[in-house]
Design a protein around this motif. Structure first.
Motif, mmCIF file in Angstrom:
data_model
loop_
_atom_site.group_PDB
_atom_site.id
_atom_site.type_symbol
_atom_site.label_atom_id
_atom_site.label_comp_id
_atom_site.label_asym_id
_atom_site.label_seq_id
_atom_site.Cartn_x
_atom_site.Cartn_y
_atom_site.Cartn_z
ATOM 1 N N ASP A 137 59.882 60.587 72.885
ATOM 2 C CA ASP A 137 60.803 61.676 73.175
ATOM 3 C C ASP A 137 61.369 62.362 71.972
ATOM 4 O O ASP A 137 62.180 63.244 72.424
ATOM 5 C CB ASP A 137 62.031 60.979 73.795
ATOM 6 C CG ASP A 137 62.881 60.020 72.922
ATOM 7 O OD1 ASP A 137 64.133 59.526 73.320
ATOM 8 O OD2 ASP A 137 62.277 59.687 71.804
ATOM 9 N N TYR A 138 60.451 62.265 70.849
ATOM 10 C CA TYR A 138 60.888 63.086 69.714
ATOM 11 C C TYR A 138 59.599 63.114 68.954
ATOM 12 O O TYR A 138 58.823 62.324 68.698
ATOM 13 C CB TYR A 138 61.759 62.423 69.079
ATOM 14 C CG TYR A 138 62.326 62.996 67.692
ATOM 15 C CD1 TYR A 138 61.887 62.370 66.189
ATOM 16 C CD2 TYR A 138 62.686 64.593 67.416
ATOM 17 C CE1 TYR A 138 62.293 62.919 65.327
ATOM 18 C CE2 TYR A 138 62.905 64.914 66.330
ATOM 19 C CZ TYR A 138 62.881 64.010 65.089
ATOM 20 O OH TYR A 138 63.166 64.649 63.941
ATOM 21 N N GLY B 70 71.094 52.578 68.885
ATOM 22 C CA GLY B 70 71.430 52.246 67.657
ATOM 23 C C GLY B 70 70.632 52.987 66.606
ATOM 24 O O GLY B 70 70.372 53.966 66.545
ATOM 25 N N SER B 71 69.989 51.928 65.674
ATOM 26 C CA SER B 71 69.202 52.260 64.636
ATOM 27 C C SER B 71 67.603 52.004 64.874
ATOM 28 O O SER B 71 66.779 51.863 64.100
ATOM 29 C CB SER B 71 69.335 51.737 63.252
ATOM 30 O OG SER B 71 70.280 52.723 62.799
ATOM 31 N N ASN B 72 67.473 51.658 66.338
ATOM 32 C CA ASN B 72 66.134 51.065 66.660
ATOM 33 C C ASN B 72 65.043 52.263 67.035
ATOM 34 O O ASN B 72 65.022 52.629 68.067
ATOM 35 C CB ASN B 72 66.181 50.125 67.821
ATOM 36 C CG ASN B 72 67.016 49.230 67.617
ATOM 37 O OD1 ASN B 72 66.804 48.436 66.458
ATOM 38 N ND2 ASN B 72 67.811 48.541 68.451
ATOM 39 N N TYR B 73 64.542 52.828 65.975
ATOM 40 C CA TYR B 73 63.277 53.751 66.163
ATOM 41 C C TYR B 73 62.476 53.577 65.050
ATOM 42 O O TYR B 73 62.552 53.141 64.011
ATOM 43 C CB TYR B 73 64.073 55.258 66.286
ATOM 44 C CG TYR B 73 64.718 55.583 64.793
ATOM 45 C CD1 TYR B 73 65.942 55.423 64.566
ATOM 46 C CD2 TYR B 73 63.803 56.160 63.851
ATOM 47 C CE1 TYR B 73 66.471 55.582 63.375
ATOM 48 C CE2 TYR B 73 64.354 56.377 62.615
ATOM 49 C CZ TYR B 73 65.511 56.294 62.212
ATOM 50 O OH TYR B 73 66.258 56.576 61.176
ATOM 51 N N LYS B 74 61.157 54.267 65.299
ATOM 52 C CA LYS B 74 60.227 54.300 64.413
ATOM 53 C C LYS B 74 59.342 55.473 64.587
ATOM 54 O O LYS B 74 59.399 55.907 65.904
ATOM 55 C CB LYS B 74 59.264 52.892 64.404
ATOM 56 C CG LYS B 74 58.599 52.850 65.821
ATOM 57 C CD LYS B 74 57.603 51.678 65.531
ATOM 58 C CE LYS B 74 56.856 51.334 66.864
ATOM 59 N NZ LYS B 74 55.730 50.100 66.640
ATOM 60 N N LEU B 75 58.555 55.963 63.714
ATOM 61 C CA LEU B 75 57.838 56.853 63.685
ATOM 62 C C LEU B 75 56.297 56.584 63.858
ATOM 63 O O LEU B 75 55.832 55.673 63.136
ATOM 64 C CB LEU B 75 57.909 57.873 62.582
ATOM 65 C CG LEU B 75 59.088 58.741 62.669
ATOM 66 C CD1 LEU B 75 59.161 59.633 61.321
ATOM 67 C CD2 LEU B 75 59.535 59.758 63.712
ATOM 68 N N SER C 259 58.240 59.568 68.240
ATOM 69 C CA SER C 259 59.074 58.498 68.287
ATOM 70 C C SER C 259 59.844 58.200 69.895
ATOM 71 O O SER C 259 59.922 59.069 70.417
ATOM 72 C CB SER C 259 60.300 58.795 67.249
ATOM 73 O OG SER C 259 61.448 57.940 67.114
ATOM 74 N N TYR D 41 63.046 56.010 71.133
ATOM 75 C CA TYR D 41 64.218 55.573 70.664
ATOM 76 C C TYR D 41 64.930 54.664 71.733
ATOM 77 O O TYR D 41 65.168 54.925 72.812
ATOM 78 C CB TYR D 41 65.373 56.685 70.406
ATOM 79 C CG TYR D 41 66.709 56.544 70.012
ATOM 80 C CD1 TYR D 41 67.714 56.852 70.711
ATOM 81 C CD2 TYR D 41 66.801 55.943 68.800
ATOM 82 C CE1 TYR D 41 69.129 56.487 70.340
ATOM 83 C CE2 TYR D 41 68.096 55.791 68.338
ATOM 84 C CZ TYR D 41 69.364 56.117 69.039
ATOM 85 O OH TYR D 41 70.795 55.799 68.629
ATOM 86 N N PHE E 180 52.522 58.174 63.396
ATOM 87 C CA PHE E 180 51.902 59.164 62.926
ATOM 88 C C PHE E 180 50.620 59.170 63.427
ATOM 89 O O PHE E 180 49.705 58.434 63.459
ATOM 90 C CB PHE E 180 51.873 59.201 61.339
ATOM 91 C CG PHE E 180 53.507 59.149 60.663
ATOM 92 C CD1 PHE E 180 54.191 58.449 60.591
ATOM 93 C CD2 PHE E 180 53.802 60.651 60.351
ATOM 94 C CE1 PHE E 180 55.436 58.475 59.861
ATOM 95 C CE2 PHE E 180 54.871 60.772 59.751
ATOM 96 C CZ PHE E 180 55.823 59.826 59.478
ATOM 97 N N GLY E 181 50.043 60.513 63.353
ATOM 98 C CA GLY E 181 48.639 60.821 63.227
ATOM 99 C C GLY E 181 48.021 60.639 61.961
ATOM 100 O O GLY E 181 48.608 60.482 60.956
ATOM 101 N N TYR F 15 55.421 66.716 59.937
ATOM 102 C CA TYR F 15 55.799 66.421 58.399
ATOM 103 C C TYR F 15 54.668 67.140 57.480
ATOM 104 O O TYR F 15 53.497 67.341 58.100
ATOM 105 C CB TYR F 15 55.755 65.015 58.166
ATOM 106 C CG TYR F 15 57.028 64.352 58.529
ATOM 107 C CD1 TYR F 15 57.131 63.769 59.716
ATOM 108 C CD2 TYR F 15 58.177 64.280 57.685
ATOM 109 C CE1 TYR F 15 58.317 63.275 60.244
ATOM 110 C CE2 TYR F 15 59.315 63.735 57.924
ATOM 111 C CZ TYR F 15 59.453 63.334 59.302
ATOM 112 O OH TYR F 15 60.565 62.500 59.688
ATOM 113 N N ARG G 124 61.726 68.293 71.059
ATOM 114 C CA ARG G 124 62.147 67.308 72.172
ATOM 115 C C ARG G 124 61.123 67.827 73.325
ATOM 116 O O ARG G 124 61.069 68.920 73.550
ATOM 117 C CB ARG G 124 63.487 67.062 72.372
ATOM 118 C CG ARG G 124 64.108 66.384 71.220
ATOM 119 C CD ARG G 124 65.441 66.049 71.509
ATOM 120 N NE ARG G 124 66.261 65.656 70.480
ATOM 121 C CZ ARG G 124 66.131 64.328 70.103
ATOM 122 N NH1 ARG G 124 65.479 63.265 70.833
ATOM 123 N NH2 ARG G 124 66.858 63.877 68.991
#
Lengths: 113, 115
Positions: free
Chosen positions: B31-32, B98-103, B93, B95, B105-106, B36, B51
């Motif tokens: 959802d995000y 809390g702080s439970n997220y990760k990216l 990413s 979600y 990457f391609g 970079y 988003r």
């Protein structure tokens, strides 16, 4: 503001050794994530620490472990190093849940011979 | 399993041209979607993000186009400059509070802008 700082910048180890990498998050940030970036690849998520606990873990073996200290700084430990562990190890920090403001350090380049 | 596929692997454009990098994802829980930029010897730096509730986002010369039904998104760099020469990564990413997220990457696109 120094941003996310990592040490050392470069490190050379031999197979079977153990290594500890260090990360100081950006001022005010309380969540630290670690990523492995192999040459020519995108970063891969290793794990994330918040409130001194591992909150999420990527597809990495138990040889990879970490720690977060009360001042929010963090360490990444890798045991029994393999040649394939050679990579750039990136630390990223953010405020709780604020993934839109994720800042990366310049990384530690680990070479395993 | 590669959850975010990025193309092309490398791209060469002339100064003033348009650079286009494409990504596709599989996990509908994402959802995000940030992009970079990474220069040699540096960590990735957030360029622009979107988003899935919007189809386009523009910031200066950088635009993200998002197609939710096709599960694809792309980065357009208008009036490309030699200083834009870098490696670009798309990411995604989900979600879980809390702080439970990760990216995720391609694999990256090495962009070279010739003067």
């Amino acid at each position: 503001d120094a941003g996310v700082t990592q040490s050392p910048t470069h490190l050379i180890k031999t197979r079977g050794q153990q290594v500890t990498l260090r990360c100081s998050p950006k001022s005010g940030h309380d969540t630290v994530s670690w990523y492995q970036q192999a040459l020519g690849q995108g970063p891969q998520f290793i794990f994330q620490y918040y409130e001194e606990e591992e909150r999420q873990r990527g597809n990495f073996p138990d040889r990879f472990s970490g720690h977060q200290f009360p001042n929010y700084s963090s360490e990444l430990n890798v045991n029994a190093l393999l040649l394939g562990d050679s990579a750039l190890y990136l630390c990223a920090s953010s405020l709780t849940g604020a993934r839109e403001k994720l800042f990366f350090g310049s990384g530690t380049q680990l070479s395993v011979l | 399993q590669q959850q975010v596929k990025q193309s092309p692997q490398s791209l060469i454009v002339q100064k003033g041209g348009i650079s286009i990098i494409n990504c596709a994802y599989e996990n509908t829980a994402f959802d995000y979607f940030p992009w970079y930029q990474q220069f040699p010897g540096k960590g990735p730096a957030l360029l622009i993000a979107i988003r899935p509730d919007v189809s386009e986002k523009k910031e200066g010369r950088f635009t993200i186009s998002f197609n939710k039904s096709a599960k694809q998104f792309s980065l357009h760099i208008m009036d490309s400059q030699p200083g834009d020469s870098a490696t670009y990564f798309c990411a995604a990413s989900s979600y879980s509070g809390g702080s439970n997220y990760k990216l995720t990457f391609g694999k990256g696109t090495l962009l070279t802008v010739n003067p």
